[in-house]
Design a protein around this motif. Structure first.
Motif, PDB file in Angstrom:
ATOM      1  N   CYS A 387      40.133  45.644  36.124  1.00 50.57           N
ATOM      2  CA  CYS A 387      39.466  46.422  37.312  1.00 50.57           C
ATOM      3  C   CYS A 387      38.999  47.794  37.046  1.00 50.57           C
ATOM      4  O   CYS A 387      38.333  48.310  37.634  1.00 50.57           O
ATOM      5  CB  CYS A 387      40.203  46.277  38.440  1.00 50.57           C
ATOM      6  N   MET A 388      39.620  48.396  36.049  1.00 45.17           N
ATOM      7  CA  MET A 388      39.420  49.925  35.554  1.00 45.17           C
ATOM      8  C   MET A 388      38.112  50.068  35.196  1.00 45.17           C
ATOM      9  O   MET A 388      37.474  51.382  35.543  1.00 45.17           O
ATOM     10  CB  MET A 388      40.419  50.457  34.678  1.00 45.17           C
ATOM     11  N   PRO A 389      37.529  49.324  34.220  1.00 45.31           N
ATOM     12  CA  PRO A 389      36.099  49.639  33.649  1.00 45.31           C
ATOM     13  C   PRO A 389      35.082  49.949  34.693  1.00 45.31           C
ATOM     14  O   PRO A 389      35.141  49.210  35.497  1.00 45.31           O
ATOM     15  CB  PRO A 389      35.846  48.775  32.472  1.00 45.31           C
ATOM     16  N   ALA A 390      34.191  50.813  34.491  1.00 51.24           N
ATOM     17  CA  ALA A 390      32.985  51.093  35.145  1.00 51.24           C
ATOM     18  C   ALA A 390      31.897  49.924  35.008  1.00 51.24           C
ATOM     19  O   ALA A 390      31.294  49.635  35.895  1.00 51.24           O
ATOM     20  CB  ALA A 390      32.480  52.820  35.123  1.00 51.24           C
ATOM     21  N   LYS A 391      31.879  49.408  34.006  1.00 50.37           N
ATOM     22  CA  LYS A 391      30.596  48.745  33.535  1.00 50.37           C
ATOM     23  C   LYS A 391      31.126  47.313  33.461  1.00 50.37           C
ATOM     24  O   LYS A 391      32.131  46.921  33.159  1.00 50.37           O
ATOM     25  CB  LYS A 391      30.211  49.080  31.954  1.00 50.37           C
ATOM     26  N   VAL A 430      40.881  40.867  41.290  1.00 50.86           N
ATOM     27  CA  VAL A 430      40.368  40.349  39.989  1.00 50.86           C
ATOM     28  C   VAL A 430      39.345  39.198  40.332  1.00 50.86           C
ATOM     29  O   VAL A 430      38.158  39.104  39.953  1.00 50.86           O
ATOM     30  CB  VAL A 430      41.254  40.113  38.958  1.00 50.86           C
ATOM     31  N   ALA A 431      40.032  38.330  40.989  1.00 53.55           N
ATOM     32  CA  ALA A 431      39.339  36.914  41.246  1.00 53.55           C
ATOM     33  C   ALA A 431      38.114  37.211  42.059  1.00 53.55           C
ATOM     34  O   ALA A 431      37.078  36.520  41.946  1.00 53.55           O
ATOM     35  CB  ALA A 431      40.098  36.133  42.053  1.00 53.55           C
ATOM     36  N   ARG A 432      37.851  38.277  42.973  1.00 53.46           N
ATOM     37  CA  ARG A 432      36.806  38.729  43.648  1.00 53.46           C
ATOM     38  C   ARG A 432      35.485  39.404  42.891  1.00 53.46           C
ATOM     39  O   ARG A 432      34.253  39.220  43.502  1.00 53.46           O
ATOM     40  CB  ARG A 432      36.962  39.456  44.820  1.00 53.46           C
ATOM     41  N   LEU A 433      35.646  39.524  41.793  1.00 48.30           N
ATOM     42  CA  LEU A 433      34.743  40.353  40.760  1.00 48.30           C
ATOM     43  C   LEU A 433      33.567  39.108  40.326  1.00 48.30           C
ATOM     44  O   LEU A 433      33.832  38.707  39.080  1.00 48.30           O
ATOM     45  CB  LEU A 433      35.276  40.896  39.474  1.00 48.30           C
ATOM     46  N   GLU A 555      45.538  50.105  45.298  1.00 51.87           N
ATOM     47  CA  GLU A 555      44.859  50.696  44.103  1.00 51.87           C
ATOM     48  C   GLU A 555      44.050  49.768  43.425  1.00 51.87           C
ATOM     49  O   GLU A 555      42.908  49.926  43.127  1.00 51.87           O
ATOM     50  CB  GLU A 555      45.582  51.591  43.161  1.00 51.87           C
ATOM     51  N   LEU A 556      44.718  48.670  43.169  1.00 57.88           N
ATOM     52  CA  LEU A 556      43.856  47.649  42.563  1.00 57.88           C
ATOM     53  C   LEU A 556      42.459  46.937  43.486  1.00 57.88           C
ATOM     54  O   LEU A 556      41.580  46.810  42.951  1.00 57.88           O
ATOM     55  CB  LEU A 556      44.730  46.345  42.297  1.00 57.88           C
ATOM     56  N   HIS A 557      42.890  46.942  44.817  1.00 61.95           N
ATOM     57  CA  HIS A 557      41.726  46.418  45.711  1.00 61.95           C
ATOM     58  C   HIS A 557      40.732  47.474  45.671  1.00 61.95           C
ATOM     59  O   HIS A 557      39.547  47.392  45.828  1.00 61.95           O
ATOM     60  CB  HIS A 557      42.547  46.382  47.232  1.00 61.95           C
ATOM     61  N   LEU A 558      41.151  48.734  45.953  1.00 63.28           N
ATOM     62  CA  LEU A 558      40.230  50.077  45.707  1.00 63.28           C
ATOM     63  C   LEU A 558      39.311  49.951  44.536  1.00 63.28           C
ATOM     64  O   LEU A 558      38.150  50.070  44.618  1.00 63.28           O
ATOM     65  CB  LEU A 558      40.719  51.231  46.370  1.00 63.28           C
ATOM     66  N   ALA A 559      40.033  49.857  43.330  1.00 67.77           N
ATOM     67  CA  ALA A 559      39.414  50.042  42.297  1.00 67.77           C
ATOM     68  C   ALA A 559      38.408  48.734  42.129  1.00 67.77           C
ATOM     69  O   ALA A 559      37.181  48.805  41.554  1.00 67.77           O
ATOM     70  CB  ALA A 559      40.284  49.731  41.050  1.00 67.77           C
ATOM     71  N   SER A 560      38.692  47.369  42.611  1.00 63.14           N
ATOM     72  CA  SER A 560      37.846  46.383  42.617  1.00 63.14           C
ATOM     73  C   SER A 560      36.563  46.504  43.580  1.00 63.14           C
ATOM     74  O   SER A 560      35.475  46.192  43.099  1.00 63.14           O
ATOM     75  CB  SER A 560      38.757  45.135  43.158  1.00 63.14           C
ATOM     76  N   TYR A 561      36.725  47.181  44.807  1.00 63.18           N
ATOM     77  CA  TYR A 561      35.628  47.294  45.594  1.00 63.18           C
ATOM     78  C   TYR A 561      34.752  48.456  44.996  1.00 63.18           C
ATOM     79  O   TYR A 561      33.315  48.399  45.061  1.00 63.18           O
ATOM     80  CB  TYR A 561      36.134  47.871  46.987  1.00 63.18           C
ATOM     81  N   GLU A 562      35.177  49.429  44.030  1.00 60.43           N
ATOM     82  CA  GLU A 562      34.292  50.413  43.518  1.00 60.43           C
ATOM     83  C   GLU A 562      33.614  49.793  42.427  1.00 60.43           C
ATOM     84  O   GLU A 562      32.615  50.096  41.814  1.00 60.43           O
ATOM     85  CB  GLU A 562      35.331  51.530  42.832  1.00 60.43           C
ATOM     86  N   SER A 563      34.281  48.616  41.732  1.00 64.08           N
ATOM     87  CA  SER A 563      33.671  47.944  40.664  1.00 64.08           C
ATOM     88  C   SER A 563      32.539  47.253  41.249  1.00 64.08           C
ATOM     89  O   SER A 563      31.607  47.097  40.466  1.00 64.08           O
ATOM     90  CB  SER A 563      34.602  47.120  39.653  1.00 64.08           C
ATOM     91  N   ASP A 573      35.634  47.498  55.708  1.00 65.00           N
ATOM     92  CA  ASP A 573      36.485  47.867  56.614  1.00 65.00           C
ATOM     93  C   ASP A 573      37.831  48.254  55.852  1.00 65.00           C
ATOM     94  O   ASP A 573      38.375  49.115  55.880  1.00 65.00           O
ATOM     95  CB  ASP A 573      36.821  47.189  57.940  1.00 65.00           C
ATOM     96  N   SER A 574      38.257  47.230  54.882  1.00 56.70           N
ATOM     97  CA  SER A 574      39.095  47.236  53.876  1.00 56.70           C
ATOM     98  C   SER A 574      39.042  48.358  52.934  1.00 56.70           C
ATOM     99  O   SER A 574      40.088  49.152  52.767  1.00 56.70           O
ATOM    100  CB  SER A 574      39.294  45.946  53.269  1.00 56.70           C
ATOM    101  N   ARG A 575      37.861  48.657  52.257  1.00 57.36           N
ATOM    102  CA  ARG A 575      37.566  49.873  51.541  1.00 57.36           C
ATOM    103  C   ARG A 575      37.876  51.069  52.219  1.00 57.36           C
ATOM    104  O   ARG A 575      38.466  52.005  51.528  1.00 57.36           O
ATOM    105  CB  ARG A 575      36.458  49.533  51.031  1.00 57.36           C
ATOM    106  N   ARG A 576      37.236  51.130  53.511  1.00 58.78           N
ATOM    107  CA  ARG A 576      37.529  52.422  54.120  1.00 58.78           C
ATOM    108  C   ARG A 576      38.872  52.827  54.310  1.00 58.78           C
ATOM    109  O   ARG A 576      39.403  53.647  54.225  1.00 58.78           O
ATOM    110  CB  ARG A 576      36.607  52.222  55.387  1.00 58.78           C
ATOM    111  N   SER A 577      39.834  51.781  54.849  1.00 61.95           N
ATOM    112  CA  SER A 577      41.020  51.964  54.917  1.00 61.95           C
ATOM    113  C   SER A 577      41.879  52.267  53.627  1.00 61.95           C
ATOM    114  O   SER A 577      42.584  53.366  54.104  1.00 61.95           O
ATOM    115  CB  SER A 577      41.620  50.608  55.831  1.00 61.95           C
TER     116      SER A 577
END
Length: 589
Positions: A387-391, A430-433, A555-563, A573-577
């Motif tokens: 989940c960490m890499p930007a690309k 991870v699965a949602r990516l 933190e994993l969920h937020l990193a996933s949303y940012e990816s 709503d989940s990302r905002r929360s």
């Protein structure tokens, strides 16, 4: 050697993720494969425990060496009752903890019953109890012991304790010693058992004549020392209780008055025990320091620019086979410090074990719990790295790398790391990516998932485990001996065996068939944990695996949303929360 699992032949070697010219060897499960040449050992130099715990002196005894929420499940394959037609220890070799005699040979005065009812009921030894005479008319009576097909199936607690006590012409079978010492803690404290065994051993030699008593104790002393040696080498952690050590010291002094040779053997045994307990203490301190270092949180969660500057797994190791080797080092090192009694103490009755504050004050299952925590950490490390890499391209490359690492773990026989990696890759962040997964060839991953499929009580995994075990039993190299089971499933199996079988029968006897089965499960673990890892250690990689920070679930969920951005209002709503919650948490800290 032909492949021992259905999919062993499908796994080809994995290329390096750094040097495309690097050639990988075939899987060690394949015929004619040679172990891969290891890199120069850069792990030999001294280092502090805060860096890595794996320089702790290793024990030299023959028995070398989840939150446990994994033991809870809705269904299991053991029924509500446990019926075992025969004793599993059919081999006559008593020196292996996995191989036990089918019978616990009774003393000369005992007779076994060849015919028992379905409950294995036996003749009462009440008024017709067999007795053994000690000297001048001194008789000792024994409780009931029931045999079926020459195998011990049940007995009273007193009879089992007496059966453990050596005499001049009797020593209990080693299979019985291991089984009863392992599971007796379900019924009484180890200190109480040791006190009673030592007392009986001494009292049986009393005749009223001091000189004769001394002669007779001198004859039995070597066998008492042998029993205590087996106890201290197989269950050394029992002696973290100060009372056990005092009892051992008292027996050493008693032996010293009668037999110098046995006294020297007691001293050597005590020195080995102290060395083992000292190594355990160093290991626990080092692991605690590593855990503290790994829990240090970054100053901020992450931005895409900051994550690009953070080292990732490929910067630490770009070779799947080498990383699988280092994971195997960690697994075997941590396995070697799990005491066999920890499996039983995880569900042993609390009252007799908690009466004294000195008994396993540091947590009676601490090493077992630490090993399960390592599994959880590895799963979160895998998810964090993905989940960490930007690309998107980099994320796909990390996923493919971990698939290859999981494949190499399977080929080595490291099923625990394999399952931890699969678990991390199946976590929802991870699965949602989906965009990332679309760039990944998932054929090998699907095969690995099939191998660890939980359906039919993990039947595919159990088949693979049997294949790895058979390979280990006929191994010609240390690498082929490696078997690291999926540990949470092993705990679950032992838990349900305990829950599905009664400790006592309707006549009040202890169900010794259940104890045989518990010993069989745990003794397999003892064989697996005594293997010494043949691969060279890479200090830098090990340091990364055990100390690098990993994200929490939020933190994993937020990193996933940012990816990959939210796909629906619920995810928005989940990302905002999550952003609000984590920002508030950072400000407070």
């Amino acid at each position: 050697m032909p492949p021992t699992t259905p999919y062993a032949g499908k796994f080809n070697s994995c290329p390096s993720y750094g040097n495309n010219n690097h050639v990988q060897p075939p899987s060690p499960y394949h015929s004619g494969s040679a172990p891969k040449p290891c890199r120069d050992n850069i792990y030999n130099g001294p280092y502090s425990p805060t860096e890595n715990p794996y320089d702790v002196p290793q024990p030299h005894s023959a028995y070398r060496t989840t939150s446990v929420s994994s033991v809870s499940t809705k269904e299991h394959h053991y029924g509500s009752s446990c019926t075992i037609s025969e004793n599993p220890y059919s081999s006559p070799q008593p020196h292996s903890p996995r191989q036990h005699s089918t019978s616990c040979p009774g003393r000369a005065y005992r007779h076994t019953s060849s015919s028992c009812s379905s409950e294995h009921s036996c003749r009462s030894n009440g008024a017709a109890a067999k007795a053994r005479l000690y000297g001048h008319g001194i008789a000792t009576s024994y409780g009931e012991m029931c045999y079926h097909d020459n195998s011990l199936v049940s007995a009273s607690l007193e009879a089992l304790i007496q059966h453990l006590v050596p005499t001049v012409d009797y020593y209990p079978d080693r299979s019985y010693v291991f089984t009863f010492l392992l599971s007796s803690r379900l019924f009484l404290h180890p200190y109480e058992l040791m006190t009673r065994v030592c007392h009986l051993c001494v009292e049986q030699q009393r005749s009223g004549d001091a000189l004769l008593d001394k002669i007779r104790f001198r004859e039995v002393a070597p066998k008492l020392v042998q029993l205590l040696t087996e106890w201290t080498e197989t269950f050394p952690y029992d002696f973290r209780d100060d009372r056990m050590m005092r009892c051992l010291k008292d027996m050493t002094l008693h032996v010293a008055r009668g037999d110098e040779y046995s006294w020297r053997a007691m001293q050597q045994m005590t020195q080995r025990l102290i060395k083992r307990l000292s190594a355990l203490g160093q290991y626990e301190e080092a692991v605690a320091a590593l855990n503290a270092a790994a829990q240090e949180r970054p100053a901020s969660l992450k931005t895409k620019q900051a994550s690009a500057q953070r080292a990732d797994i490929l910067s630490a190791c770009d070779d799947p086979f080498i990383l699988a080797q280092q994971l195997t080092h960690i697994e075997l090192d941590r396995l070697s410090f799990i005491g066999p009694e920890e499996f039983i103490q995880s569900f042993a009755m609390k009252d007799p074990l908690e009466n004294h504050k000195g008994f396993f004050r540091k947590r009676k299952t601490s090493n077992l719990e630490a090993y399960v925590s390592w599994f959880n950490r590895l799963s979160y490390l895998v998810a964090t790295e993905i989940c960490m890499p930007a690309k998107k391209k980099h994320r796909a490359r990390i996923i493919e790398f971990f698939i290859d690492v999981a494949q190499e773990c399977f080929n080595i026989g490291n099923f625990n790391s394999l399952m931890a990696i699969i678990t991390g890759m199946n976590m929802s962040p991870v699965a949602r990516l989906k965009k990332t997964w679309n760039k990944v060839n998932t054929d090998k991953f699907e095969i690995l998932e099939h191998q660890m499929d939980p359906s039919s009580n993990f039947s595919n995994y159990r088949t693979a485990l049997r294949g790895a075990t058979q390979r280990s039993e006929t191994a010609h190299s240390s690498q082929e001996k490696i078997v690291i089971p999926f540990f949470s499933l092993l705990i679950k199996d032992i838990y349900f065996l305990n829950e599905g079988c009664a400790n006592r029968l309707s006549n009040g006897h202890i169900n010794f068939e259940k104890l045989w089965e518990l010993a069989k499960q745990v003794s397999e673990f003892l064989v697996w944990r005594q293997v010494i890892c043949p691969f060279d250690r890479d200090r830098r990689i090990l340091q990364y695996l055990v100390t690098t920070s990993v994200y929490t679930e939020d933190e994993l969920h937020l990193a996933s949303y940012e990816s990959e951005g939210p796909e629906n209002n619920m995810e928005k709503d989940s990302r905002r929360s999550l952003r609000s919650s984590l920002l508030h948490r950072e400000n407070r800290s």
